[in-house]
Design a protein around this motif. Structure first.
Motif, PDB file in Angstrom:
ATOM      1  N   TRP A 199       0.839  -1.202   0.000  1.00  0.00           N
ATOM      2  CA  TRP A 199       0.000   0.000   0.000  1.00  0.00           C
ATOM      3  C   TRP A 199       0.871   1.249   0.000  1.00  0.00           C
ATOM      4  CZ3 TRP A 199      -4.861  -1.172  -0.871  1.00  0.00           C
ATOM      5  CH2 TRP A 199      -5.402  -2.361  -0.373  1.00  0.00           C
ATOM      6  N   THR A 200       0.418   2.267  -0.702  1.00  0.00           N
ATOM      7  CA  THR A 200       0.968   3.614  -0.550  1.00  0.00           C
ATOM      8  C   THR A 200      -0.201   4.579  -0.457  1.00  0.00           C
ATOM      9  OG1 THR A 200       3.002   3.146  -1.784  1.00  0.00           O
ATOM     10  CG2 THR A 200       2.351   5.449  -1.576  1.00  0.00           C
ATOM     11  N   VAL A 201      -0.149   5.450   0.531  1.00  0.00           N
ATOM     12  CA  VAL A 201      -1.173   6.489   0.695  1.00  0.00           C
ATOM     13  C   VAL A 201      -0.509   7.846   0.539  1.00  0.00           C
ATOM     14  CG1 VAL A 201      -2.790   7.593   2.290  1.00  0.00           C
ATOM     15  CG2 VAL A 201      -2.679   5.095   2.151  1.00  0.00           C
ATOM     16  N   MET A 202      -1.105   8.672  -0.309  1.00  0.00           N
ATOM     17  CA  MET A 202      -0.681  10.056  -0.466  1.00  0.00           C
ATOM     18  C   MET A 202      -1.730  10.963   0.154  1.00  0.00           C
ATOM     19  SD  MET A 202      -0.853  12.784  -3.464  1.00  0.00           S
ATOM     20  CE  MET A 202      -2.469  13.036  -2.791  1.00  0.00           C
ATOM     21  N   VAL A 203      -1.296  11.902   0.985  1.00  0.00           N
ATOM     22  CA  VAL A 203      -2.197  12.899   1.559  1.00  0.00           C
ATOM     23  C   VAL A 203      -1.676  14.272   1.186  1.00  0.00           C
ATOM     24  CG1 VAL A 203      -3.185  13.843   3.678  1.00  0.00           C
ATOM     25  CG2 VAL A 203      -2.848  11.376   3.471  1.00  0.00           C
ATOM     26  N   ASN A 204      -2.560  15.094   0.622  1.00  0.00           N
ATOM     27  CA  ASN A 204      -2.175  16.449   0.228  1.00  0.00           C
ATOM     28  C   ASN A 204      -2.143  17.393   1.430  1.00  0.00           C
ATOM     29  OD1 ASN A 204      -1.629  16.543  -2.547  1.00  0.00           O
ATOM     30  ND2 ASN A 204      -3.800  16.516  -3.071  1.00  0.00           N
ATOM     31  N   LEU A 205      -1.210  18.310   1.408  1.00  0.00           N
ATOM     32  CA  LEU A 205      -1.165  19.409   2.381  1.00  0.00           C
ATOM     33  C   LEU A 205      -1.913  20.580   1.757  1.00  0.00           C
ATOM     34  CD1 LEU A 205      -0.112  20.840   4.943  1.00  0.00           C
ATOM     35  CD2 LEU A 205       1.982  21.373   3.666  1.00  0.00           C
ATOM     36  N   ASN A 248       3.812  10.967   1.255  1.00  0.00           N
ATOM     37  CA  ASN A 248       3.602   9.573   0.885  1.00  0.00           C
ATOM     38  C   ASN A 248       4.088   8.666   2.013  1.00  0.00           C
ATOM     39  OD1 ASN A 248       2.612  10.092  -1.720  1.00  0.00           O
ATOM     40  ND2 ASN A 248       4.655  10.046  -2.628  1.00  0.00           N
ATOM     41  N   VAL A 249       3.305   7.659   2.317  1.00  0.00           N
ATOM     42  CA  VAL A 249       3.723   6.621   3.261  1.00  0.00           C
ATOM     43  C   VAL A 249       3.371   5.272   2.655  1.00  0.00           C
ATOM     44  CG1 VAL A 249       3.466   5.627   5.559  1.00  0.00           C
ATOM     45  CG2 VAL A 249       3.425   8.104   5.278  1.00  0.00           C
ATOM     46  N   SER A 250       4.300   4.339   2.700  1.00  0.00           N
ATOM     47  CA  SER A 250       4.097   2.999   2.153  1.00  0.00           C
ATOM     48  C   SER A 250       4.247   1.958   3.247  1.00  0.00           C
ATOM     49  CB  SER A 250       5.116   2.710   1.041  1.00  0.00           C
ATOM     50  OG  SER A 250       5.007   3.645  -0.014  1.00  0.00           O
ATOM     51  N   GLY A 251       3.568   0.817   3.067  1.00  0.00           N
ATOM     52  CA  GLY A 251       3.678  -0.260   4.041  1.00  0.00           C
ATOM     53  C   GLY A 251       2.702  -1.380   3.760  1.00  0.00           C
ATOM     54  N   ASP A 252       2.626  -2.319   4.698  1.00  0.00           N
ATOM     55  CA  ASP A 252       1.812  -3.520   4.519  1.00  0.00           C
ATOM     56  C   ASP A 252       0.415  -3.405   5.119  1.00  0.00           C
ATOM     57  OD1 ASP A 252       3.830  -4.881   3.163  1.00  0.00           O
ATOM     58  OD2 ASP A 252       4.706  -5.617   5.033  1.00  0.00           O
ATOM     59  N   ASP A 253       0.224  -2.460   6.046  1.00  0.00           N
ATOM     60  CA  ASP A 253      -1.058  -2.314   6.734  1.00  0.00           C
ATOM     61  C   ASP A 253      -1.696  -0.999   6.312  1.00  0.00           C
ATOM     62  OD1 ASP A 253      -2.762  -1.204   9.079  1.00  0.00           O
ATOM     63  OD2 ASP A 253      -2.588  -3.337   9.534  1.00  0.00           O
ATOM     64  N   LEU A 254      -2.839  -1.076   5.627  1.00  0.00           N
ATOM     65  CA  LEU A 254      -3.446   0.133   5.065  1.00  0.00           C
ATOM     66  C   LEU A 254      -3.859   1.127   6.141  1.00  0.00           C
ATOM     67  CD1 LEU A 254      -4.518   1.848   2.783  1.00  0.00           C
ATOM     68  CD2 LEU A 254      -6.581   0.423   2.737  1.00  0.00           C
ATOM     69  N   ASP A 255      -4.480   0.653   7.211  1.00  0.00           N
ATOM     70  CA  ASP A 255      -4.917   1.577   8.262  1.00  0.00           C
ATOM     71  C   ASP A 255      -3.732   2.316   8.867  1.00  0.00           C
ATOM     72  OD1 ASP A 255      -7.554   0.875   7.887  1.00  0.00           O
ATOM     73  OD2 ASP A 255      -7.569  -0.631   9.489  1.00  0.00           O
ATOM     74  N   ASP A 256      -2.638   1.589   9.091  1.00  0.00           N
ATOM     75  CA  ASP A 256      -1.439   2.203   9.662  1.00  0.00           C
ATOM     76  C   ASP A 256      -0.832   3.215   8.692  1.00  0.00           C
ATOM     77  OD1 ASP A 256       0.964   2.299  11.538  1.00  0.00           O
ATOM     78  OD2 ASP A 256       1.920   1.557   9.697  1.00  0.00           O
TER      79      ASP A 256
END
Length: 392
Positions: free
Chosen positions: A318-324, A365-373
């Motif tokens: 998973w990778t989640v991008m959050v805009n500032l 951007n944050v990447s990892g194995d657990d989507l909620d985290d």
């Protein structure tokens, strides 16, 4: 030895984020910036100031360049034709770019290609609009055909009198003082998706995984890659649509296709409808900088130069991008020590822009194995950049 020169119209954050990949590939990047302190001008040494509508400025930009490309679509066709007449390749070309500049042209061509879209119609006056929305109980989406972005030039109307701004748009369209209008059905979608494809002038293409795009007030706030719980049939349809559009419009470079996911009443695979197109790197692809083997910015440079395309596989589950979007801080870089110390895995990208309410100032951007985290960490990092407390 002279490296290939890529000329870019536009000095915003998209051009800024091309600088790193251009340097890594040994390319020379030249950017036409709107101001000397524009986002890209802070990162690109060769950044003359000029307007995208100024033929002389754009011709000077492409002097000695191998290709001209863009970080926004607002470039008049006569400017592009003048560049093409000089023998400099333009990617995407004027014929393709028109479909990202004019929503009615885009809708007409996609319909011809058999690409699924919301029910739509061109609007000549208020009577046209009222006839269209009467079919759906007064509900519709009204769009100016040119110039809109990030929720601007788009208005949802429901049962009852038309809002004053829409009446003004209709009057301006009718008397020729404003852009033409487009009306579309208000789609009962479950979520918004996006798919990015990169295509070379020789017709080779690659498609990144379909992502979920979370919008707030018409602006992209978060992107989750890949889209969670996406039906394989829906993913395959989205990817087919992206390739069909890229080939059918002869797009070169990166193309973003924004989609509505619509549930199947019979319980089968949800279908998708095309909402918007962008013929350039796009906010929905910022996750690729840290979350894919090849970012959309590197791939765009490869594509417009007709170089072999890179691997687009994700580097994490998973990778989640959050805009500032805006900040209480005078300068978000003041929070860097706090952000980076709290989460060494958070990848911060700031655009060097002055703070204004709601303005896109950067992303994380944050990447990892657990989507909620991963999602929680990306949101926490952005909260710190906004000057907010992350304590529960």
């Amino acid at each position: 030895m002279t490296p290939p020169t890529v000329a870019v119209v536009g000095g915003g954050q998209l051009a800024r984020m091309m600088a790193g990949p251009a340097t890594a590939l040994g390319l020379h990047l030249r950017v036409l910036a709107e101001a000397a302190d524009a986002s890209a001008a802070q990162a690109v040494a060769d950044a003359p100031v000029g307007a995208a509508s100024d033929v002389a400025a754009v011709l000077a930009l492409v002097d000695g360049a191998d290709v001209l490309t863009f970080e926004h679509e607002h470039v008049p066709s006569p400017v592009l034709e003048a560049v093409a007449a000089r023998g400099v390749p333009v990617h995407p070309g004027p014929g393709a770019l028109l479909h990202a500049q004019d929503k009615s042209v885009m809708r007409r061509r996609l319909t011809e290609l058999g690409v699924p879209c919301p029910r739509w119609s061109a609007v000549g006056d208020i009577a046209d609009l009222e006839r269209f929305r009467a079919v759906d109980g007064g509900r519709a989406v009204v769009k100016t055909t040119r110039g809109g972005y990030d929720g601007k030039g788009v208005r949802v109307v429901v049962d009852g009198p038309l809002p004053d701004d829409v009446r003004g748009w209709c009057a301006a369209a009718a008397d020729g003082t404003g852009p033409a209008l487009l009306v579309e059905e208000l789609v009962p979608f479950s979520r918004e998706l996006a798919v990015l494809v990169a295509r070379t002038p020789s017709g080779r293409s690659t498609v990144w995984p379909v992502v979920e795009s979370v919008q707030r007030d018409g602006v992209c706030a978060e992107v989750v890659a890949p889209a969670p719980a996406l039906h394989p049939g829906t993913a395959a349809q989205a990817e087919r649509i992206a390739r069909t559009v890229a080939d059918g419009l002869d797009v070169t470079g990166v193309l973003a296709v924004e989609l509505f996911e619509v549930p199947d009443p019979e319980g089968g695979a949800p279908r998708v409808l095309v909402n918007e197109l962008a013929m350039r790197p796009h906010n929905s692809g910022h996750w690729t900088i840290d979350g894919a083997v090849t970012s959309q910015f590197e791939q765009h440079l490869r594509a417009v130069l007709d170089l072999p395309l890179g691997d687009v596989a994700p580097v994490a589950r998973w990778t989640v991008m959050v805009n500032l979007l805006g900040s209480a801080l005078e300068d978000p870089t003041d929070a860097l020590r706090d952000v980076l110390g709290a989460d060494p895995g958070a990848k911060v990208h700031l655009y060097g822009k002055a703070v204004r309410p709601g303005r896109k100032l950067g992303h994380v951007n944050v990447s990892g194995d657990d989507l909620d985290d991963v999602r929680a960490r990306a949101r926490a990092a952005v909260a710190r950049l906004r000057g907010e407390s992350t304590e529960s």
